[in-house]
Design a protein around this motif. Structure first.
Motif, PDB file in Angstrom:
ATOM      1  N   GLU A 214       0.858  -1.186   0.000  1.00  0.00           N
ATOM      2  CA  GLU A 214       0.000   0.000   0.000  1.00  0.00           C
ATOM      3  C   GLU A 214       0.893   1.236   0.000  1.00  0.00           C
ATOM      4  O   GLU A 214       1.536   1.537   1.013  1.00  0.00           O
ATOM      5  N   ILE A 215       0.925   1.946  -1.119  1.00  0.00           N
ATOM      6  CA  ILE A 215       1.854   3.070  -1.263  1.00  0.00           C
ATOM      7  C   ILE A 215       1.086   4.371  -1.506  1.00  0.00           C
ATOM      8  O   ILE A 215      -0.049   4.376  -1.984  1.00  0.00           O
ATOM      9  N   LYS A 216       1.753   5.459  -1.133  1.00  0.00           N
ATOM     10  CA  LYS A 216       1.273   6.801  -1.451  1.00  0.00           C
ATOM     11  C   LYS A 216       2.309   7.446  -2.355  1.00  0.00           C
ATOM     12  O   LYS A 216       3.463   7.640  -1.957  1.00  0.00           O
ATOM     13  N   VAL A 217       1.876   7.771  -3.565  1.00  0.00           N
ATOM     14  CA  VAL A 217       2.813   8.238  -4.594  1.00  0.00           C
ATOM     15  C   VAL A 217       2.453   9.662  -5.010  1.00  0.00           C
ATOM     16  O   VAL A 217       1.314   9.916  -5.428  1.00  0.00           O
ATOM     17  N   PRO A 218       3.395  10.590  -4.936  1.00  0.00           N
ATOM     18  CA  PRO A 218       3.106  11.952  -5.434  1.00  0.00           C
ATOM     19  C   PRO A 218       3.177  11.974  -6.954  1.00  0.00           C
ATOM     20  O   PRO A 218       4.000  11.294  -7.562  1.00  0.00           O
ATOM     21  N   ILE A 219       2.294  12.747  -7.555  1.00  0.00           N
ATOM     22  CA  ILE A 219       2.373  12.946  -9.002  1.00  0.00           C
ATOM     23  C   ILE A 219       3.548  13.861  -9.281  1.00  0.00           C
ATOM     24  O   ILE A 219       3.761  14.859  -8.588  1.00  0.00           O
ATOM     25  N   SER A 220       4.351  13.526 -10.242  1.00  0.00           N
ATOM     26  CA  SER A 220       5.573  14.305 -10.506  1.00  0.00           C
ATOM     27  C   SER A 220       5.576  14.768 -11.952  1.00  0.00           C
ATOM     28  O   SER A 220       6.267  14.223 -12.806  1.00  0.00           O
ATOM     29  N   ASN A 221       4.770  15.799 -12.224  1.00  0.00           N
ATOM     30  CA  ASN A 221       4.826  16.432 -13.541  1.00  0.00           C
ATOM     31  C   ASN A 221       5.046  17.932 -13.361  1.00  0.00           C
ATOM     32  O   ASN A 221       5.143  18.441 -12.246  1.00  0.00           O
ATOM     33  N   VAL A 222       5.127  18.628 -14.433  1.00  0.00           N
ATOM     34  CA  VAL A 222       5.522  20.038 -14.366  1.00  0.00           C
ATOM     35  C   VAL A 222       4.445  20.913 -13.744  1.00  0.00           C
ATOM     36  O   VAL A 222       4.716  22.042 -13.333  1.00  0.00           O
ATOM     37  N   ASN A 223       3.207  20.399 -13.646  1.00  0.00           N
ATOM     38  CA  ASN A 223       2.115  21.236 -13.150  1.00  0.00           C
ATOM     39  C   ASN A 223       1.851  21.075 -11.654  1.00  0.00           C
ATOM     40  O   ASN A 223       0.979  21.755 -11.113  1.00  0.00           O
ATOM     41  N   THR A 224       2.548  20.160 -10.983  1.00  0.00           N
ATOM     42  CA  THR A 224       2.283  19.931  -9.566  1.00  0.00           C
ATOM     43  C   THR A 224       3.565  19.993  -8.762  1.00  0.00           C
ATOM     44  O   THR A 224       4.614  19.535  -9.187  1.00  0.00           O
ATOM     45  N   THR A 225       3.451  20.560  -7.567  1.00  0.00           N
ATOM     46  CA  THR A 225       4.581  20.611  -6.623  1.00  0.00           C
ATOM     47  C   THR A 225       4.019  20.397  -5.220  1.00  0.00           C
ATOM     48  O   THR A 225       3.857  21.329  -4.444  1.00  0.00           O
ATOM     49  N   SER A 226       3.671  19.147  -4.902  1.00  0.00           N
ATOM     50  CA  SER A 226       3.058  18.860  -3.605  1.00  0.00           C
ATOM     51  C   SER A 226       4.067  18.923  -2.469  1.00  0.00           C
ATOM     52  O   SER A 226       3.696  19.144  -1.319  1.00  0.00           O
ATOM     53  N   GLY A 227       5.339  18.700  -2.751  1.00  0.00           N
ATOM     54  CA  GLY A 227       6.356  18.680  -1.719  1.00  0.00           C
ATOM     55  C   GLY A 227       6.438  17.357  -0.978  1.00  0.00           C
ATOM     56  O   GLY A 227       7.297  17.180  -0.108  1.00  0.00           O
ATOM     57  N   PHE A 228       5.551  16.418  -1.285  1.00  0.00           N
ATOM     58  CA  PHE A 228       5.560  15.111  -0.631  1.00  0.00           C
ATOM     59  C   PHE A 228       6.640  14.232  -1.250  1.00  0.00           C
ATOM     60  O   PHE A 228       6.771  14.160  -2.471  1.00  0.00           O
ATOM     61  N   VAL A 229       7.408  13.559  -0.403  1.00  0.00           N
ATOM     62  CA  VAL A 229       8.473  12.670  -0.867  1.00  0.00           C
ATOM     63  C   VAL A 229       8.068  11.234  -0.574  1.00  0.00           C
ATOM     64  O   VAL A 229       7.611  10.912   0.531  1.00  0.00           O
ATOM     65  N   PHE A 230       8.207  10.374  -1.540  1.00  0.00           N
ATOM     66  CA  PHE A 230       7.823   8.973  -1.360  1.00  0.00           C
ATOM     67  C   PHE A 230       8.648   8.328  -0.248  1.00  0.00           C
ATOM     68  O   PHE A 230       9.869   8.519  -0.166  1.00  0.00           O
ATOM     69  N   GLN A 231       7.988   7.560   0.580  1.00  0.00           N
ATOM     70  CA  GLN A 231       8.641   6.873   1.683  1.00  0.00           C
ATOM     71  C   GLN A 231       8.745   5.369   1.386  1.00  0.00           C
ATOM     72  O   GLN A 231       7.800   4.770   0.877  1.00  0.00           O
ATOM     73  N   ARG A 232       9.907   4.821   1.716  1.00  0.00           N
ATOM     74  CA  ARG A 232      10.090   3.382   1.592  1.00  0.00           C
ATOM     75  C   ARG A 232       8.963   2.661   2.329  1.00  0.00           C
ATOM     76  O   ARG A 232       8.661   2.968   3.486  1.00  0.00           O
ATOM     77  N   THR A 233       8.334   1.673   1.671  1.00  0.00           N
ATOM     78  CA  THR A 233       7.135   1.044   2.210  1.00  0.00           C
ATOM     79  C   THR A 233       7.315  -0.470   2.298  1.00  0.00           C
ATOM     80  O   THR A 233       7.712  -1.115   1.316  1.00  0.00           O
ATOM     81  N   LYS A 234       7.010  -1.010   3.469  1.00  0.00           N
ATOM     82  CA  LYS A 234       7.069  -2.460   3.654  1.00  0.00           C
ATOM     83  C   LYS A 234       5.786  -3.102   3.146  1.00  0.00           C
ATOM     84  O   LYS A 234       4.694  -2.577   3.359  1.00  0.00           O
ATOM     85  N   CYS A 235       5.917  -4.254   2.516  1.00  0.00           N
ATOM     86  CA  CYS A 235       4.773  -4.948   1.935  1.00  0.00           C
ATOM     87  C   CYS A 235       4.301  -6.073   2.863  1.00  0.00           C
ATOM     88  O   CYS A 235       5.085  -6.645   3.622  1.00  0.00           O
ATOM     89  N   ASP A 236       3.024  -6.385   2.761  1.00  0.00           N
ATOM     90  CA  ASP A 236       2.445  -7.498   3.505  1.00  0.00           C
ATOM     91  C   ASP A 236       2.597  -8.776   2.687  1.00  0.00           C
ATOM     92  O   ASP A 236       2.297  -8.797   1.488  1.00  0.00           O
ATOM     93  N   VAL A 237       3.050  -9.843   3.350  1.00  0.00           N
ATOM     94  CA  VAL A 237       3.298 -11.115   2.668  1.00  0.00           C
ATOM     95  C   VAL A 237       2.309 -12.134   3.198  1.00  0.00           C
ATOM     96  O   VAL A 237       2.172 -12.326   4.412  1.00  0.00           O
ATOM     97  N   ASP A 238       1.619 -12.805   2.279  1.00  0.00           N
ATOM     98  CA  ASP A 238       0.642 -13.837   2.645  1.00  0.00           C
ATOM     99  C   ASP A 238       0.973 -15.107   1.889  1.00  0.00           C
ATOM    100  O   ASP A 238       0.772 -15.207   0.686  1.00  0.00           O
ATOM    101  N   PHE A 239       1.493 -16.124   2.632  1.00  0.00           N
ATOM    102  CA  PHE A 239       1.803 -17.416   2.013  1.00  0.00           C
ATOM    103  C   PHE A 239       0.605 -18.349   2.131  1.00  0.00           C
ATOM    104  O   PHE A 239       0.616 -19.433   1.648  1.00  0.00           O
TER     105      PHE A 239
END
Length: 239
Positions: A214-239
Motif C-alpha cells: 500500500e503506497i502513497k505516490v506523489p504525481i511528478s509532472n511540471v504542473n504539480t509541486t506537492s512537496g511530498f516525498v515517497f517513503q520506503r514502504t514495507k509490503c504485507d506477505v501472505d503465504f
C-alpha cells in the motif's frame, strides 16, 4: 437248602447313570471372536472390509506423523526466516481518468526482496506486478525469473504504463478527487509469485504467495509541486 430264591420283578423306572447331552456343532462360517471379523488380522482381507479401512487409516496416521517430524527437523536445521518485500521508490507521472472511465497511467516501481536465511535459497519462477486503485486493477507488468541466494537482497523494477477501462464506485471516485487535489495518490501494488525454496540439494514444490504494498505516490509532472516525498514502504506477505 442250596436253592436260589427268585428276585422280585421291578415295576418302577430304572435310575442308572445320566446320558450326556449331544454335542452341538458350531457353524462359524469363518468368523472369529464371536461374530467380529476384525479380531484376526490374517483373515481380514478375505472376510471383512473394515479391517482394510483400519489398516489404511493407521498407515495415513503414521505417514502424517513422519511428515510432521521431518518438517520439524528441517525447521530446526535451517531455521527459516520470513522473506521481506519493500517498495523502495515509486514515480508517477500520469494518472488521469477521462469522462469515458478510461484511466491513463504511467507508474515506475522499484522493489527489494531480502532473503535473511543462511541455508535457504529461493527460486522466483514468476513475478507478476499489478497496479490497483481501490478494488480496480489498472495495469500489470512481469519480471524475469531469477534465483536468490543466501542472505541476499535483490533489487528489481517494474513499469506500469498505458490506459485501461476502470469503473470506480462512488467512494473510489471521491477518493480519486481527493488525491487529485492533494497530488498524492493511494495506490496498491500487488505481486503474484510462484516460488520454490532450496534446502541444500532439496527443492520444494511451488508456493504462490501474495504480496500487497500500500503506497502513497506523489504525481511528478511540471504542473504539480506537492512537496511530498515517497517513503520506503514495507509490503504485507501472505503465504
Amino acid at each position: 437248602m442250596g436253592d436260589h430264591q427268585p428276585q422280585p420283578h421291578l415295576n418302577g423306572a430304572y435310575y442308572g447313570p445320566s446320558i450326556p447331552p449331544p454335542t452341538k456343532t458350531s457353524h462359524s462360517h469363518g468368523r472369529h471372536g464371536g461374530g467380529g471379523c476384525c479380531g484376526c488380522l490374517g483373515s481380514c482381507f478375505s472376510c471383512c472390509g473394515c479391517c482394510i479401512l483400519s489398516i489404511i487409516f493407521n498407515i495415513l496416521i503414521t505417514l502424517a506423523i513422519l511428515a510432521g517430524i521431518a518438517a520439524l527437523i528441517i525447521w530446526l536445521i535451517f531455521r527459516p526466516n520470513a522473506i521481506k518485500f519493500h517498495v523502495t521508490d515509486a514515480k508517477l507521472t500520469t494518472f488521469t481518468l477521462d469522462p469515458t472511465n478510461n484511466l491513463r497511467y504511467n507508474l515506475d516501481l522499484n522493489f527489494t526482496i531480502r532473503n535473511p536465511n543462511r541455508r535457504i535459497g529461493v527460486y522466483y519462477d514468476q513475478i507478476n506486478v499489478n497496479g490497483y486503485y481501490g478494488d480496480q486493477r489498472f495495469g500489470n507488468g512481469n519480471v524475469s525469473p531469477f534465483y536468490q541466494g543466501h542472505k541476499n537482497t535483490t533489487v528489481f523494477g517494474s513499469k506500469l504504463e498505458g490506459q485501461s477501462l476502470v469503473l470506480l464506485s462512488g467512494g473510489e471516485r471521491k477518493d480519486l478527487d481527493e488525491d487529485l487535489k492533494s497530488g498524492i495518490y493511494r495506490i496498491d501494488a500487488k505481486l503474484r509469485l510462484r516460488v520454490r525454496f532450496k534446502f541444500g540439494l532439496v527443492k520444494t514444490w511451488r508456493f504462490k504467495p501474495k504480496i500487497r504494498c500500500e503506497i502513497k505516490v506523489p504525481i511528478s509532472n511540471v504542473n504539480t509541486t506537492s512537496g511530498f516525498v515517497f517513503q520506503r514502504t514495507k509490503c504485507d506477505v501472505d503465504f
